[in-house]
Design an enzyme around this catalytic site. Structure first.
Site, PDB file in Angstrom:
ATOM      1  N   LYS A 185     -30.393 -21.370  13.502  1.00 52.04           N
ATOM      2  CA  LYS A 185     -30.491 -21.747  14.919  1.00 52.04           C
ATOM      3  C   LYS A 185     -30.538 -23.261  15.064  1.00 52.04           C
ATOM      4  O   LYS A 185     -31.522 -23.915  14.724  1.00 52.04           O
ATOM      5  CB  LYS A 185     -31.743 -21.156  15.589  1.00 52.04           C
ATOM      6  CG  LYS A 185     -31.593 -21.248  17.113  1.00 52.04           C
ATOM      7  CD  LYS A 185     -32.883 -21.246  17.874  1.00 52.04           C
ATOM      8  CE  LYS A 185     -33.513 -22.598  18.013  1.00 52.04           C
ATOM      9  NZ  LYS A 185     -32.755 -23.590  18.805  1.00 52.04           N
ATOM     10  N   GLY A 238     -38.285 -30.162  12.262  1.00 53.39           N
ATOM     11  CA  GLY A 238     -38.461 -30.588  13.642  1.00 53.39           C
ATOM     12  C   GLY A 238     -39.790 -31.277  13.813  1.00 53.39           C
ATOM     13  O   GLY A 238     -40.377 -31.785  12.847  1.00 53.39           O
ATOM     14  N   THR A 242     -44.120 -28.541  16.945  1.00 46.60           N
ATOM     15  CA  THR A 242     -43.321 -27.301  16.902  1.00 46.60           C
ATOM     16  C   THR A 242     -43.592 -26.571  15.591  1.00 46.60           C
ATOM     17  O   THR A 242     -43.697 -25.332  15.568  1.00 46.60           O
ATOM     18  CB  THR A 242     -41.813 -27.614  17.013  1.00 46.60           C
ATOM     19  OG1 THR A 242     -41.601 -28.596  18.014  1.00 46.60           O
ATOM     20  CG2 THR A 242     -41.024 -26.370  17.349  1.00 46.60           C
ATOM     21  N   GLY A 243     -43.723 -27.323  14.509  1.00 44.28           N
ATOM     22  CA  GLY A 243     -44.029 -26.715  13.214  1.00 44.28           C
ATOM     23  C   GLY A 243     -45.356 -25.959  13.251  1.00 44.28           C
ATOM     24  O   GLY A 243     -45.481 -24.865  12.688  1.00 44.28           O
ATOM     25  N   GLU A 260     -40.370 -29.126   7.462  1.00 42.24           N
ATOM     26  CA  GLU A 260     -40.061 -30.559   7.323  1.00 42.24           C
ATOM     27  C   GLU A 260     -40.313 -31.178   8.685  1.00 42.24           C
ATOM     28  O   GLU A 260     -39.565 -30.932   9.630  1.00 42.24           O
ATOM     29  CB  GLU A 260     -38.597 -30.748   6.913  1.00 42.24           C
ATOM     30  CG  GLU A 260     -38.237 -30.168   5.560  1.00 42.24           C
ATOM     31  CD  GLU A 260     -38.886 -30.888   4.391  1.00 42.24           C
ATOM     32  OE1 GLU A 260     -39.503 -31.952   4.599  1.00 42.24           O
ATOM     33  OE2 GLU A 260     -38.790 -30.370   3.273  1.00 42.24           O
ATOM     34  N   CYS A 294     -36.356 -38.836  10.649  1.00 40.89           N
ATOM     35  CA  CYS A 294     -37.735 -38.559  10.232  1.00 40.89           C
ATOM     36  C   CYS A 294     -38.199 -39.556   9.183  1.00 40.89           C
ATOM     37  O   CYS A 294     -39.383 -39.793   9.031  1.00 40.89           O
ATOM     38  CB  CYS A 294     -37.845 -37.143   9.705  1.00 40.89           C
ATOM     39  SG  CYS A 294     -36.689 -36.812   8.390  1.00 40.89           S
ATOM     40  N   GLU A 395     -44.958 -40.906  16.335  1.00 39.71           N
ATOM     41  CA  GLU A 395     -43.528 -40.939  15.996  1.00 39.71           C
ATOM     42  C   GLU A 395     -42.732 -41.127  17.279  1.00 39.71           C
ATOM     43  O   GLU A 395     -42.734 -40.257  18.154  1.00 39.71           O
ATOM     44  CB  GLU A 395     -43.123 -39.632  15.311  1.00 39.71           C
ATOM     45  CG  GLU A 395     -41.693 -39.668  14.824  1.00 39.71           C
ATOM     46  CD  GLU A 395     -41.241 -38.345  14.207  1.00 39.71           C
ATOM     47  OE1 GLU A 395     -41.542 -37.286  14.795  1.00 39.71           O
ATOM     48  OE2 GLU A 395     -40.579 -38.380  13.155  1.00 39.71           O
TER      49      GLU A 395
HETATM   50  P1  NAD Z   1     -38.054 -29.902  17.846  1.00 38.27           P
HETATM   51  O1  NAD Z   1     -39.289 -29.528  17.129  1.00 38.27           O
HETATM   52  O2  NAD Z   1     -38.099 -30.122  19.304  1.00 38.27           O
HETATM   53  O3  NAD Z   1     -36.920 -28.794  17.619  1.00 38.27           O
HETATM   54  C1  NAD Z   1     -36.467 -28.420  16.335  1.00 38.27           C
HETATM   55  C2  NAD Z   1     -35.911 -27.020  16.415  1.00 38.27           C
HETATM   56  O4  NAD Z   1     -36.955 -26.117  16.728  1.00 38.27           O
HETATM   57  C3  NAD Z   1     -34.844 -26.825  17.482  1.00 38.27           C
HETATM   58  O5  NAD Z   1     -33.852 -25.938  16.988  1.00 38.27           O
HETATM   59  C4  NAD Z   1     -35.644 -26.200  18.610  1.00 38.27           C
HETATM   60  O6  NAD Z   1     -34.823 -25.443  19.478  1.00 38.27           O
HETATM   61  C5  NAD Z   1     -36.605 -25.313  17.833  1.00 38.27           C
HETATM   62  N1  NAD Z   1     -37.838 -24.952  18.538  1.00 38.27           N
HETATM   63  C6  NAD Z   1     -38.465 -25.622  19.531  1.00 38.27           C
HETATM   64  N2  NAD Z   1     -39.573 -24.939  19.935  1.00 38.27           N
HETATM   65  C7  NAD Z   1     -39.652 -23.832  19.160  1.00 38.27           C
HETATM   66  C8  NAD Z   1     -40.570 -22.749  19.064  1.00 38.27           C
HETATM   67  N3  NAD Z   1     -41.630 -22.647  19.862  1.00 38.27           N
HETATM   68  N4  NAD Z   1     -40.344 -21.782  18.149  1.00 38.27           N
HETATM   69  C9  NAD Z   1     -39.283 -21.869  17.314  1.00 38.27           C
HETATM   70  N5  NAD Z   1     -38.371 -22.860  17.360  1.00 38.27           N
HETATM   71  C10 NAD Z   1     -38.552 -23.844  18.253  1.00 38.27           C
HETATM   72  O7  NAD Z   1     -37.505 -31.172  17.066  1.00 38.27           O
HETATM   73  P2  NAD Z   1     -36.259 -32.074  17.461  1.00 38.27           P
HETATM   74  O8  NAD Z   1     -36.687 -32.864  18.658  1.00 38.27           O
HETATM   75  O9  NAD Z   1     -35.012 -31.249  17.515  1.00 38.27           O
HETATM   76  O10 NAD Z   1     -36.131 -32.988  16.172  1.00 38.27           O
HETATM   77  C11 NAD Z   1     -36.861 -34.165  16.007  1.00 38.27           C
HETATM   78  C12 NAD Z   1     -38.045 -33.937  15.066  1.00 38.27           C
HETATM   79  O11 NAD Z   1     -37.589 -33.449  13.816  1.00 38.27           O
HETATM   80  C13 NAD Z   1     -38.787 -35.215  14.734  1.00 38.27           C
HETATM   81  O12 NAD Z   1     -40.167 -35.004  14.796  1.00 38.27           O
HETATM   82  C14 NAD Z   1     -38.382 -35.509  13.293  1.00 38.27           C
HETATM   83  O13 NAD Z   1     -39.281 -36.280  12.556  1.00 38.27           O
HETATM   84  C15 NAD Z   1     -38.224 -34.149  12.758  1.00 38.27           C
HETATM   85  N6  NAD Z   1     -37.380 -34.154  11.567  1.00 38.27           N
HETATM   86  C16 NAD Z   1     -37.981 -33.984  10.340  1.00 38.27           C
HETATM   87  C17 NAD Z   1     -37.215 -34.007   9.186  1.00 38.27           C
HETATM   88  C18 NAD Z   1     -37.859 -33.832   7.843  1.00 38.27           C
HETATM   89  O14 NAD Z   1     -37.152 -33.481   6.913  1.00 38.27           O
HETATM   90  N7  NAD Z   1     -39.155 -34.021   7.686  1.00 38.27           N
HETATM   91  C19 NAD Z   1     -35.831 -34.187   9.258  1.00 38.27           C
HETATM   92  C20 NAD Z   1     -35.254 -34.351  10.523  1.00 38.27           C
HETATM   93  C21 NAD Z   1     -36.051 -34.311  11.667  1.00 38.27           C
END
Ligand code: NAD
Length: 492
Positions: A185, A238, A242-243, A260, A294, A395
């Site tokens: 997804k 993400g 959210t994690g 991650e 990230c 962040e």
């Molecule tokens: P996000 O958490 O908003 O979304 C990430 C994904 O999760 C999307 O597909 C989103 O639709 C889904 N999502 C959102 N709410 C959800 C829920 N309640 N249940 C399940 N899935 C859900 O993140 P973003 O804004 O897309 O990405 C930016 C973030 O990602 C930043 O915090 C960045 O640091 C992090 N990131 C981390 C790494 C790493 O490897 N550590 C790499 C890239 C990005």
């Protein structure tokens, strides 16, 4: 390469992939996906709900259970299929790069490298597929004890919008090599390359139902994946918040999880470093992908004796970062992913000024009519920052860097660790003993010395503390996609 290519994707209706079929959402709903650099509409995309996730889980389970299917192929045969997948992706690098550049607003030159990196990740895991093996263990009872590494089953892969196809490949590669079937997804802003990767998997001969792609909002479609009782593992990249929500949702069936998450990575420069090299390379460590990375080195810690010189050199190098049309070959920084993200970053720039940080470069949109419709911001540098400021703690996920002075090695480590995150970081010094002591002292998963490089396909990647759990890439990632079984055989 020129930017005038015949592979420019057209605006249109795209479909999800479930069980090898291209499908709409069960209720026919769609959402719009655009180009953040121009405001142009790119595609209407299916807005998946719980019913669609159920359909995808059923298709993935069917593919997993097939006695002649993916999970039961020999590991070498799966490896050959992944090798083909890698080759097919390689043939589509330009198309994938164009799609990603237009959907994310990122420079085409970087997007080409990212698309090529996807093929390299599949190539690596093609080779890894038949190197996943167990051990024999000399237990106390008379008998033979051995372990097996087995696929988990159906896995959910939820990825963000900053590096959409790369984050997908980091998960698909090891998941598929180990024999799982997957539901991918992508983020709602950026679903186009994930859909294309699903189509290319079919083109490469990966059987129907092995790679399913669902598009829809995180709060509904994503949450349905994270909470689904038919999914054995969820891999997520993400935001940290959210994690945390995914951990809660996954508790229902005690899903395996790997996360991650966010970062606030330190870039530590000592007085004895090659300051010119640091300054020439470090703008790209934070302004690359418009800071939406990230691993962005968003906190620069500089030894006070060279503070002024480092600030001058770094600012001078930042002036050279070419901000512009993502599809122009010379562009080094494009737009942010969305106007909403630009607003969020702009708010942080105001917060930094209110907190008393000194804005020494950027802070606004670039000037020129060509930037009016896009989500552009200039690279932005704050000096005279402290680790209690919000712009240093949180962040921002945009092109903003905070410079903080330190006096000695112990203080550098203490300040670098004064964060809830622990993803990556860099140390610059000609004293290798000092650099390694600091690398050991910084509580983060991915460190580099005299370099800002964080990602190597062959090496583990992931965070300490609130930056996540589990390690992607390299052979370590295979542990995230396998169950470990112990078998004891009585030989008496
Ligand atoms: P996000 O958490 O908003 O979304 C990430 C994904 O999760 C999307 O597909 C989103 O639709 C889904 N999502 C959102 N709410 C959800 C829920 N309640 N249940 C399940 N899935 C859900 O993140 P973003 O804004 O897309 O990405 C930016 C973030 O990602 C930043 O915090 C960045 O640091 C992090 N990131 C981390 C790494 C790493 O490897 N550590 C790499 C890239 C990005």
């Amino acid at each position: 390469m020129t930017t005038e290519t015949s592979t420019q994707p057209a605006v249109g209706n795209v479909k999800m992939i479930i069980g090898g079929e291209q499908v709409d959402a069960a209720d026919g709903q769609t959402f719009e996906v655009g180009n953040p650099a121009t405001g142009e509409l790119l595609a209407h995309v299916p807005l998946a709900g719980k019913t669609d996730v159920d359909r995808a889980v059923a298709a993935a389970q069917k593919a997993f259970d097939d006695p002649k299917g993916w999970a039961n192929w020999s590991a070498s045969k799966r490896g050959r299929a992944l090798q083909k997948y890698s080759a097919v992706v390689k043939d589509h690098v330009e198309e994938l790069a164009q799609l990603e550049a237009r959907n994310v607003g990122k420079p085409i030159s970087g997007a080409r490298g990212e698309a090529f990196a996807v093929s390299l990740v599949f190539e690596y895991y093609a080779g890894a597929a038949n190197k996943i093996f167990g051990e024999t263990i000399p237990v106390s009872k008379p008998g033979l004890d051995f372990t097996l590494r087995e696929p988990i089953g159906v896995v959910g892969l939820i990825v963000p919008w900053n590096f959409p196809m790369n984050m997908a490949s980091w998960k698909l590669g090891p998941a598929l090599a180990a024999g799982n079937t997957a539901i991918l997804k992508p983020a709602s802003y950026t679903p186009l390359t994930a859909i294309r990767l699903g189509e290319l998997a079919l083109e490469a001969g990966i059987p129907a139902g092995v790679v399913n792609v669902i598009t829809g909002p995180g709060g509904t479609a994503g949450a349905a994946i994270a909470g689904h009782p038919g999914i054995g593992k969820v891999a997520f990249t993400g935001e940290t918040t959210t994690g945390q929500e995914i951990m809660r949702l996954a508790a229902g069936n005690v899903k395996k999880i790997s996360l991650e998450l966010g970062g606030k990575s330190p870039n530590i420069v000592f007085a004895d470093a090659d300051l010119e090299k640091f300054a020439a390379e470090s703008p790209y460590a934070v302004f690359d992908n418009a800071g939406q990375d990230c691993c962005a080195r968003s906190r620069i810690f500089v030894q006070d004796t060279v503070h002024d010189r480092v600030v001058d050199l770094f600012t001078e190098a930042t002036r050279k970062v070419v901000v512009g049309d993502p599809l122009a070959d010379a562009t080094e920084m494009g737009s942010l992913v969305h106007q909403r993200q630009r607003e969020r970053v702009t708010d942080y720039i105001a917060i930094g000024q209110e907190e008393g940080a000194e804005l020494i470069y950027g802070g606004t949109a670039p000037e020129g009519a060509e930037f009016d419709a896009g989500a552009y911001l200039m690279p932005t540098i704050f000096d005279a920052c402290r680790t209690d400021m919000r712009i240093v703690r949180e962040e921002i996920f945009g092109p903003v860097v905070a410079i903080i002075p330190f006096s000695d090695e112990a203080e550098a480590v203490r300040l670098a660790n004064d964060t809830p995150y622990g993803l990556s970081g860099s140390i610059w010094s000609r004293d290798i003993g000092k650099a390694l002591r600091v690398a050991k002292g910084v509580r983060a998963g991915v460190l580099s010395v005299n370099s800002n490089s964080s990602v190597h396909t062959e090496a583990p990647f992931g965070g300490y503390k609130m930056s996540g759990m589990g390690r992607e890439l390299g052979m370590h990632a295979l542990e995230l996609y396998t169950e470990l079984k112990n078998v004891f055989v009585d030989l008496t």
